[in-house]
Design a protein around this motif. Structure first.
Motif, short mmCIF file in Angstrom:
data_model
loop_
_atom_site.label_atom_id
_atom_site.label_comp_id
_atom_site.label_asym_id
_atom_site.label_seq_id
_atom_site.Cartn_x
_atom_site.Cartn_y
_atom_site.Cartn_z
N ARG A 30 0.85 -1.18 0.00
CA ARG A 30 0.00 0.00 0.00
C ARG A 30 0.89 1.24 0.00
N VAL A 31 0.70 2.14 -0.97
CA VAL A 31 1.55 3.32 -1.11
C VAL A 31 0.77 4.55 -0.67
N GLU A 32 1.22 5.14 0.43
CA GLU A 32 0.58 6.34 0.99
C GLU A 32 1.65 7.40 1.26
N ASP A 33 2.57 7.56 0.31
CA ASP A 33 3.70 8.46 0.54
C ASP A 33 3.41 9.90 0.10
N HIS A 34 2.28 10.14 -0.55
CA HIS A 34 1.88 11.48 -1.00
C HIS A 34 2.84 12.08 -2.03
N ALA A 35 3.66 11.26 -2.67
CA ALA A 35 4.56 11.76 -3.70
C ALA A 35 3.74 12.32 -4.86
N PRO A 36 4.12 13.48 -5.40
CA PRO A 36 3.34 14.07 -6.48
C PRO A 36 3.37 13.25 -7.77
N LEU A 37 4.43 12.46 -7.97
CA LEU A 37 4.54 11.70 -9.20
C LEU A 37 5.42 10.48 -8.96
N CYS A 38 4.99 9.31 -9.43
CA CYS A 38 5.77 8.09 -9.27
C CYS A 38 5.69 7.27 -10.55
N LEU A 39 6.84 6.89 -11.09
CA LEU A 39 6.91 6.03 -12.27
C LEU A 39 7.18 4.60 -11.83
N MET A 40 6.49 3.65 -12.45
CA MET A 40 6.67 2.23 -12.15
C MET A 40 6.83 1.47 -13.46
N CYS A 41 7.93 0.74 -13.59
CA CYS A 41 8.22 -0.03 -14.80
C CYS A 41 8.47 -1.48 -14.40
N ALA A 65 3.69 2.69 -15.75
CA ALA A 65 2.57 3.39 -15.13
C ALA A 65 3.10 4.60 -14.39
N ILE A 66 2.32 5.67 -14.40
CA ILE A 66 2.65 6.87 -13.65
C ILE A 66 1.48 7.16 -12.72
N ALA A 67 1.76 7.18 -11.43
CA ALA A 67 0.74 7.50 -10.42
C ALA A 67 0.92 8.95 -10.02
N ALA A 140 -3.22 18.03 -15.56
CA ALA A 140 -3.72 17.48 -16.82
C ALA A 140 -3.62 15.97 -16.88
N LEU A 141 -2.96 15.35 -15.89
CA LEU A 141 -2.77 13.90 -15.91
C LEU A 141 -3.83 13.20 -15.08
N PRO A 142 -4.20 11.99 -15.46
CA PRO A 142 -5.09 11.20 -14.62
C PRO A 142 -4.35 10.71 -13.39
N GLU A 143 -5.10 10.19 -12.42
CA GLU A 143 -4.43 9.69 -11.22
C GLU A 143 -3.54 8.50 -11.53
N LEU A 144 -3.89 7.74 -12.57
CA LEU A 144 -3.06 6.61 -12.98
C LEU A 144 -2.98 6.60 -14.49
N LEU A 145 -1.77 6.77 -15.00
CA LEU A 145 -1.49 6.78 -16.44
C LEU A 145 -0.79 5.47 -16.79
N TRP A 146 -1.21 4.84 -17.88
CA TRP A 146 -0.65 3.52 -18.24
C TRP A 146 -0.24 3.51 -19.69
N LEU A 147 1.01 3.11 -19.96
CA LEU A 147 1.52 2.96 -21.31
C LEU A 147 1.95 1.51 -21.52
N PRO A 148 1.19 0.72 -22.28
CA PRO A 148 1.62 -0.65 -22.57
C PRO A 148 2.92 -0.66 -23.36
N GLY A 149 3.74 -1.67 -23.12
CA GLY A 149 5.03 -1.74 -23.77
C GLY A 149 4.96 -1.77 -25.28
N ASP A 150 3.87 -2.32 -25.85
CA ASP A 150 3.76 -2.41 -27.31
C ASP A 150 3.19 -1.13 -27.94
N SER A 151 2.91 -0.11 -27.11
CA SER A 151 2.34 1.13 -27.65
C SER A 151 3.34 2.26 -27.71
N TRP A 152 4.55 2.03 -27.18
CA TRP A 152 5.57 3.06 -27.24
C TRP A 152 6.94 2.40 -27.20
N SER A 153 7.92 3.09 -27.70
CA SER A 153 9.27 2.56 -27.74
C SER A 153 10.19 3.50 -26.98
#
Length: 328
Positions: A30-41, A65-67, A140-153
């Motif tokens: 459970r992530v409750e760190d209040h970080a403004p932006l977090c990238l997860m790969c 994913a970007i939270a 302008a970003l959603p709370e959770l942004l998702w980029l599938p690996g086959d949709s970007w390089s």
């Protein structure tokens, strides 16, 4: 400086929190760190990102994913696995009963998890400091942004994977730069999607006239700009620039400039010890009184109240392994 660079200019690109998380099922954090932006790969196996609102997202190798904080979320091997660890502000980590987990789950340099050879491995990078300069973009970003690996390089994921566990002089700076580039690449890919709802100011950057005016304002906010001088520098009439700028950006040029100046001032007040007068002159105001008047009018508080209210105490207790030092 363009709008994407504005997000990364300052403390967000210095001392970012980077970590490799290695897990064996069942696991749930459970992530409750209040970080403004977090990238997860995900670089091995799978992981679910479960926001408190919205649908869970399954991440496979190459996915990103970007939270957007401060909303909490859960990362787990399955959407219904109950949390077994909680990440709090400052990287504090404990069980649901408050028992510290930093030492027991320390797996080495910038590596943390419940199994050294676990089938699931994620690279995590968090911008921990709230920043006002990037507020327009974050909104302008959603709370959770998702980029599938086959949709970007993006060739940066293997670079981050190789660099995150190194322990060499200056490595934290190297990692910061990689994370910045990865974030920019991800946001470019996100906003370039056919169904993307990019903010007006982002779309306006592509306009030959308004885009130039935006860059002039962003590059030199302290300049004594007027609509007339901005129009002359952009090669159009005053009325033409005012009309086109307002249509594309959603607000007049001087209103945009005021917001940009105050955003930079808010960052400087939070992250430096510069006097209010020095901050005022750096962003284009004649002195502390002028900045205070604008700050109170737009934000409802004084610069000093903003500075005092934004200073957060460092979280107490044990946390995740320090991301920029060797774990013992």
């Amino acid at each position: 400086m363009d709008a994407l660079a504005g997000l990364l200019d300052g403390p967000r690109a210095r001392g970012a929190f980077l970590l490799r998380m290695v897990m064996a099922p069942p696991w749930s954090v459970r992530v409750e760190d209040h970080a403004p932006l977090c990238l997860m790969c995900v670089d091995r196996g799978e992981a679910w990102v479960v926001p408190d609102t919205g649908s869970p997202v399954l991440l496979r190798p190459g996915d990103l994913a970007i939270a957007r904080g401060p909303a909490p979320y859960t990362v787990a091997d399955a959407p219904d696995t109950p949390p077994r660890a909680v990440i709090g502000p400052g990287g504090s980590c404990h069980t649901l009963r408050g028992e510290p987990l930093a030492t027991s789950m320390d797996l080495g340099v910038r590596t943390w998890g419940n199994a050294p050879d676990g089938p699931a491995s994620m690279l995590i990078g968090a911008y921990q400091m709230p920043g006002e300069v990037g507020g327009r973009l974050l909104d302008a970003l959603p709370e959770l942004l998702w980029l599938p690996g086959d949709s970007w390089s993006c060739p940066l994921l293997p670079v981050l994977d190789e660099a995150i566990s190194r322990d060499e002089p200056g490595q934290s700076v190297v990692l910061d730069r990689i994370l910045d580039l990865l974030l920019i690449a991800a946001l470019r890919a996100w906003f370039s999607r056919p169904d993307a709802r990019a903010p007006a100011w982002y779309r306006a950057l592509g306009d030959p006239v308004v885009g130039r005016a935006l860059r002039l304002l962003q590059d030199d906010p302290a300049h004594p700009w007027t609509v007339a001088s901005l129009a002359a520098a952009s090669g159009v009439s005053r009325a033409g620039l005012a009309r086109r700028f307002t249509e594309l950006v959603g607000e007049p040029p001087m209103a945009y400039l005021t917001g940009w100046r105050l955003a930079i001032a808010a960052d400087l007040l939070r992250e430096t010890d510069a006097t209010v007068d020095a901050v005022a002159r750096k962003v284009g105001y004649s002195g502390a009184f002028a900045l205070s008047a604008a700050f109170k009018r737009v934000r409802g508080i004084s610069p000093q109240e903003h500075r005092t209210g934004s200073r957060r105490p460092v979280a107490s207790g044990q946390g995740l392994p320090e991301p920029q030092q060797r774990s013992r």
